[in-house]
Design an enzyme around this catalytic site. Sequence first.
Site, PDB file in Angstrom:
ATOM      1  N   LYS A  16       0.847  -1.159   0.003  1.00 42.95           N
ATOM      2  CA  LYS A  16       0.151   0.050   0.059  1.00 42.95           C
ATOM      3  C   LYS A  16       0.996   1.298  -0.047  1.00 42.95           C
ATOM      4  O   LYS A  16       2.060   1.081   0.218  1.00 42.95           O
ATOM      5  CB  LYS A  16      -1.040   0.056   1.030  1.00 42.95           C
ATOM      6  CG  LYS A  16      -1.754  -1.134   1.118  1.00 42.95           C
ATOM      7  CD  LYS A  16      -2.653  -1.467   2.398  1.00 42.95           C
ATOM      8  CE  LYS A  16      -3.768  -2.545   2.461  1.00 42.95           C
ATOM      9  NZ  LYS A  16      -4.595  -2.581   3.663  1.00 42.95           N
ATOM     10  N   TYR A  56     -11.746  -2.983  -2.956  1.00 43.89           N
ATOM     11  CA  TYR A  56     -12.628  -3.220  -1.483  1.00 43.89           C
ATOM     12  C   TYR A  56     -14.021  -3.385  -1.430  1.00 43.89           C
ATOM     13  O   TYR A  56     -14.622  -2.868  -0.706  1.00 43.89           O
ATOM     14  CB  TYR A  56     -12.028  -2.079  -0.676  1.00 43.89           C
ATOM     15  CG  TYR A  56     -10.546  -2.382  -0.207  1.00 43.89           C
ATOM     16  CD1 TYR A  56     -10.271  -3.420   0.547  1.00 43.89           C
ATOM     17  CD2 TYR A  56      -9.559  -1.368  -0.563  1.00 43.89           C
ATOM     18  CE1 TYR A  56      -8.886  -3.872   0.927  1.00 43.89           C
ATOM     19  CE2 TYR A  56      -8.193  -1.687  -0.075  1.00 43.89           C
ATOM     20  CZ  TYR A  56      -7.999  -2.863   0.471  1.00 43.89           C
ATOM     21  OH  TYR A  56      -6.674  -3.076   1.201  1.00 43.89           O
ATOM     22  N   ASN A 120      -1.807  -0.042   7.442  1.00 43.26           N
ATOM     23  CA  ASN A 120      -1.086  -1.543   7.747  1.00 43.26           C
ATOM     24  C   ASN A 120      -0.415  -1.978   6.614  1.00 43.26           C
ATOM     25  O   ASN A 120      -0.146  -3.219   6.406  1.00 43.26           O
ATOM     26  CB  ASN A 120      -2.148  -2.751   8.188  1.00 43.26           C
ATOM     27  CG  ASN A 120      -3.193  -2.686   7.188  1.00 43.26           C
ATOM     28  OD1 ASN A 120      -3.183  -2.288   6.149  1.00 43.26           O
ATOM     29  ND2 ASN A 120      -4.206  -3.499   7.486  1.00 43.26           N
ATOM     30  N   HIS A 123      -1.485  -5.641   1.546  1.00 42.74           N
ATOM     31  CA  HIS A 123      -2.768  -6.562   1.420  1.00 42.74           C
ATOM     32  C   HIS A 123      -2.115  -7.626   0.861  1.00 42.74           C
ATOM     33  O   HIS A 123      -1.310  -8.001  -0.058  1.00 42.74           O
ATOM     34  CB  HIS A 123      -3.597  -5.732   0.083  1.00 42.74           C
ATOM     35  CG  HIS A 123      -4.651  -6.579  -0.318  1.00 42.74           C
ATOM     36  ND1 HIS A 123      -5.843  -7.007   0.384  1.00 42.74           N
ATOM     37  CD2 HIS A 123      -4.570  -7.534  -1.384  1.00 42.74           C
ATOM     38  CE1 HIS A 123      -6.517  -7.896  -0.458  1.00 42.74           C
ATOM     39  NE2 HIS A 123      -6.001  -8.256  -1.316  1.00 42.74           N
ATOM     40  N   GLU A 134      -9.103 -10.431  -7.758  1.00 44.47           N
ATOM     41  CA  GLU A 134      -8.141  -9.489  -7.444  1.00 44.47           C
ATOM     42  C   GLU A 134      -6.971  -9.547  -8.663  1.00 44.47           C
ATOM     43  O   GLU A 134      -6.492  -8.261  -9.120  1.00 44.47           O
ATOM     44  CB  GLU A 134      -7.321  -9.520  -6.201  1.00 44.47           C
ATOM     45  CG  GLU A 134      -8.479  -9.071  -5.165  1.00 44.47           C
ATOM     46  CD  GLU A 134      -7.906  -9.445  -3.636  1.00 44.47           C
ATOM     47  OE1 GLU A 134      -8.885  -9.281  -2.805  1.00 44.47           O
ATOM     48  OE2 GLU A 134      -7.069 -10.039  -3.557  1.00 44.47           O
TER      49      GLU A 134
END
Length: 156
Positions: A16, A56, A120, A123, A134
Amino acid sequence: AGEHKTASERSFIMIKPDGVSRQLVGKIIDKFESRGYKLVALKTVTPSKELAQEHYADLSSRPFFPGLVSYITSGVPVVAMVWEGKDVIKQGRRIVGATNPLDADPGSVRGQYAVSVGRNLIHASDSFDSATKEIGLWFKENELSQYEPAAWGWVM
Ligand code: RTP
């Protein structure tokens, strides 16, 4: 359950924007590469709002969804990757660690480098179906490389 646990199982892994900004890309890639997994695809992408929302989509009704989309579309690129190998979906989740870094194993990416659920770092696909969805969302078929790593016979 065993049918997908072959050397050809693939997972979508995305560093990310905070991971890119914090220059943790090499350290994160090393965890997958040195475990023995095969890099099938890798690119930087500065995601559009539409792409982030689609990725998402399952979380669209959650209160943190708008903040999550702004985080992913901050303007800093993400590193989108496909990794392949035995049990890579489940093992990828272990390498990444729990969603909340405060619950993550200290040896995991989140447990080693993060403290905030909203930042965080990474992914990882959570099932065979999400991995398939994905990979198709982020990559074209001709971006997925076909080759046999030299060490493959020794690690898989
Ligand atoms: P990811 O999809 O990014 O691998 O994360 P995950 O499966 O571990 O967690 P998930 O529940 O799917 O949530 C996706 C991402 O949304 C952000 N989040 N923020 N503020 C919050 O309470 C909250 N909860 C989740 C995180 O960036 C999480 O990775």
